[in-house]
Design a protein around this motif. Sequence first.
Motif, PDB file in Angstrom:
ATOM      1  N   PRO A 129       0.830  -1.215   0.000  1.00 50.09           N
ATOM      2  CA  PRO A 129       0.000   0.000   0.000  1.00 50.09           C
ATOM      3  C   PRO A 129       0.859   1.258   0.000  1.00 50.09           C
ATOM      4  CG  PRO A 129      -0.775  -1.582   1.633  1.00 50.09           C
ATOM      5  CD  PRO A 129       0.536  -2.090   1.135  1.00 50.09           C
ATOM      6  N   GLN A 130       0.497   2.207  -0.827  1.00 44.49           N
ATOM      7  CA  GLN A 130       1.205   3.477  -0.890  1.00 44.49           C
ATOM      8  C   GLN A 130       0.189   4.610  -0.917  1.00 44.49           C
ATOM      9  OE1 GLN A 130       3.881   3.461  -4.218  1.00 44.49           O
ATOM     10  NE2 GLN A 130       5.165   1.851  -3.389  1.00 44.49           N
ATOM     11  N   GLY A 131       0.422   5.621  -0.091  1.00 37.72           N
ATOM     12  CA  GLY A 131      -0.507   6.736  -0.059  1.00 37.72           C
ATOM     13  C   GLY A 131      -1.838   6.331   0.542  1.00 37.72           C
ATOM     14  N   GLU A 132      -2.884   7.000   0.146  1.00 43.17           N
ATOM     15  CA  GLU A 132      -4.223   6.734   0.675  1.00 43.17           C
ATOM     16  C   GLU A 132      -4.736   5.384   0.189  1.00 43.17           C
ATOM     17  OE1 GLU A 132      -7.456   7.066   2.904  1.00 43.17           O
ATOM     18  OE2 GLU A 132      -5.876   8.585   2.867  1.00 43.17           O
ATOM     19  N   ASP A 133      -5.208   4.578   1.125  1.00 37.84           N
ATOM     20  CA  ASP A 133      -5.751   3.255   0.817  1.00 37.84           C
ATOM     21  C   ASP A 133      -7.251   3.410   0.550  1.00 37.84           C
ATOM     22  OD1 ASP A 133      -6.777   0.707   0.768  1.00 37.84           O
ATOM     23  OD2 ASP A 133      -5.674   0.005   2.531  1.00 37.84           O
ATOM     24  N   PRO A 134      -7.707   3.218  -0.696  1.00 38.35           N
ATOM     25  CA  PRO A 134      -9.122   3.438  -1.007  1.00 38.35           C
ATOM     26  C   PRO A 134     -10.063   2.498  -0.257  1.00 38.35           C
ATOM     27  CG  PRO A 134      -7.988   2.420  -2.865  1.00 38.35           C
ATOM     28  CD  PRO A 134      -6.933   2.833  -1.892  1.00 38.35           C
ATOM     29  N   VAL A 135      -9.606   1.282   0.019  1.00 33.99           N
ATOM     30  CA  VAL A 135     -10.441   0.331   0.756  1.00 33.99           C
ATOM     31  C   VAL A 135     -10.645   0.823   2.184  1.00 33.99           C
ATOM     32  CG1 VAL A 135     -10.609  -2.032   1.624  1.00 33.99           C
ATOM     33  CG2 VAL A 135      -9.714  -1.617  -0.675  1.00 33.99           C
ATOM     34  N   LEU A 136      -9.565   1.261   2.808  1.00 29.15           N
ATOM     35  CA  LEU A 136      -9.663   1.798   4.158  1.00 29.15           C
ATOM     36  C   LEU A 136     -10.484   3.078   4.185  1.00 29.15           C
ATOM     37  CD1 LEU A 136      -8.743   1.585   7.127  1.00 29.15           C
ATOM     38  CD2 LEU A 136      -6.736   2.949   6.495  1.00 29.15           C
ATOM     39  N   ALA A 137     -10.283   3.932   3.189  1.00 27.93           N
ATOM     40  CA  ALA A 137     -11.013   5.200   3.122  1.00 27.93           C
ATOM     41  C   ALA A 137     -12.516   4.960   2.992  1.00 27.93           C
ATOM     42  CB  ALA A 137     -10.506   6.036   1.953  1.00 27.93           C
ATOM     43  N   GLN A 138     -12.909   3.940   2.214  1.00 25.13           N
ATOM     44  CA  GLN A 138     -14.331   3.635   2.058  1.00 25.13           C
ATOM     45  C   GLN A 138     -14.951   3.240   3.392  1.00 25.13           C
ATOM     46  OE1 GLN A 138     -15.321  -0.138   0.423  1.00 25.13           O
ATOM     47  NE2 GLN A 138     -17.288   0.533  -0.423  1.00 25.13           N
ATOM     48  N   LEU A 139     -14.257   2.372   4.123  1.00 26.68           N
ATOM     49  CA  LEU A 139     -14.785   1.925   5.409  1.00 26.68           C
ATOM     50  C   LEU A 139     -14.834   3.077   6.412  1.00 26.68           C
ATOM     51  CD1 LEU A 139     -15.795  -0.158   7.382  1.00 26.68           C
ATOM     52  CD2 LEU A 139     -13.426  -0.931   7.711  1.00 26.68           C
ATOM     53  N   GLU A 140     -13.805   3.890   6.423  1.00 21.07           N
ATOM     54  CA  GLU A 140     -13.794   5.049   7.317  1.00 21.07           C
ATOM     55  C   GLU A 140     -14.984   5.964   7.025  1.00 21.07           C
ATOM     56  OE1 GLU A 140     -10.992   8.928   8.447  1.00 21.07           O
ATOM     57  OE2 GLU A 140     -10.218   7.369   7.097  1.00 21.07           O
ATOM     58  N   GLN A 141     -15.297   6.160   5.741  1.00 24.13           N
ATOM     59  CA  GLN A 141     -16.426   7.015   5.382  1.00 24.13           C
ATOM     60  C   GLN A 141     -17.754   6.404   5.820  1.00 24.13           C
ATOM     61  OE1 GLN A 141     -16.043  10.185   4.021  1.00 24.13           O
ATOM     62  NE2 GLN A 141     -18.165  10.257   4.751  1.00 24.13           N
ATOM     63  N   ILE A 142     -17.870   5.084   5.711  1.00 23.22           N
ATOM     64  CA  ILE A 142     -19.076   4.400   6.186  1.00 23.22           C
ATOM     65  C   ILE A 142     -19.293   4.682   7.672  1.00 23.22           C
ATOM     66  CG2 ILE A 142     -20.007   2.111   6.749  1.00 23.22           C
ATOM     67  CD1 ILE A 142     -18.850   1.132   4.072  1.00 23.22           C
ATOM     68  N   LEU A 143     -18.219   4.593   8.441  1.00 20.58           N
ATOM     69  CA  LEU A 143     -18.311   4.841   9.885  1.00 20.58           C
ATOM     70  C   LEU A 143     -18.638   6.302  10.168  1.00 20.58           C
ATOM     71  CD1 LEU A 143     -15.218   2.711  10.979  1.00 20.58           C
ATOM     72  CD2 LEU A 143     -17.635   2.111  11.269  1.00 20.58           C
ATOM     73  N   ARG A 144     -18.035   7.211   9.432  1.00 20.37           N
ATOM     74  CA  ARG A 144     -18.307   8.643   9.623  1.00 20.37           C
ATOM     75  C   ARG A 144     -19.757   8.980   9.243  1.00 20.37           C
ATOM     76  NH1 ARG A 144     -13.916  11.368  11.055  1.00 20.37           N
ATOM     77  NH2 ARG A 144     -11.845  10.617  10.424  1.00 20.37           N
ATOM     78  N   ASP A 145     -20.240   8.338   8.193  1.00 26.77           N
ATOM     79  CA  ASP A 145     -21.633   8.572   7.784  1.00 26.77           C
ATOM     80  C   ASP A 145     -22.591   8.144   8.896  1.00 26.77           C
ATOM     81  OD1 ASP A 145     -20.807   9.563   5.361  1.00 26.77           O
ATOM     82  OD2 ASP A 145     -21.214   7.726   4.235  1.00 26.77           O
ATOM     83  N   GLY A 146     -22.279   7.017   9.549  1.00 24.51           N
ATOM     84  CA  GLY A 146     -23.113   6.564  10.658  1.00 24.51           C
ATOM     85  C   GLY A 146     -23.099   7.535  11.822  1.00 24.51           C
TER      86      GLY A 146
END
Length: 202
Positions: A129-146
């Motif tokens: 992984p280099q830079g922003e991980d899109p898979v991690l970013a997606q999950l983080e956004q799901i949690l923030r949306d909640g």
Amino acid sequence: MRSDSEPTFTERARRAQILRCAIEALAEVGFGGASLAEIAKRAGVSKGVVSYYFAGKDDLLGHVLLDVYTRAGGAIGERIAQAADPAAVVRGYIEANLEFVGEHPADIAAVVEVAANVRKPDGSLRFAPQGEDPVLAQLEQILRDGQAAGAFSDFDARSLAIIIRGAIDTASGRIATDPAFDLDAYARQLVGTVELTVGTRS
């Protein structure tokens, strides 16, 4: 496939067959044994045919990762699209990830082999992984949306996303090496732990 024209149905099917044989070879004989000759033999074609569709072993293995991630992403996306509320989205995300792991052990083993062995000319891992991980970013956004919807409590979304992804990756490695590993129990425990952390039991 190195061509500017739209691939035919036969060409798409052959390409998919080669990818499937590469996955099976990686899962069964590992990175070292999954040569182009071995993959070609499993597909019932010559190395030249493999080279027509892929520009060398590294290109083929890169497409193996893309193929597995695309199919996993589709299954996960379909599950969470059906969720009725933020808690169900998180639960569906975890369950769909772990179900894919359980139902596609060869695919997961192949991804592990590629990620751990393919290197750049300088010796570093090509697919680290280099830079922003899109898979991690997606999950983080799901949690923030909640949290934004008032369904979740106050917690650090990025840290929890890292913990969840780490638990899913651990299951991916465990299922390939531990015959006693109970994936269903693991999934239930992980879902329950995350629900306690986010502050919902719906």
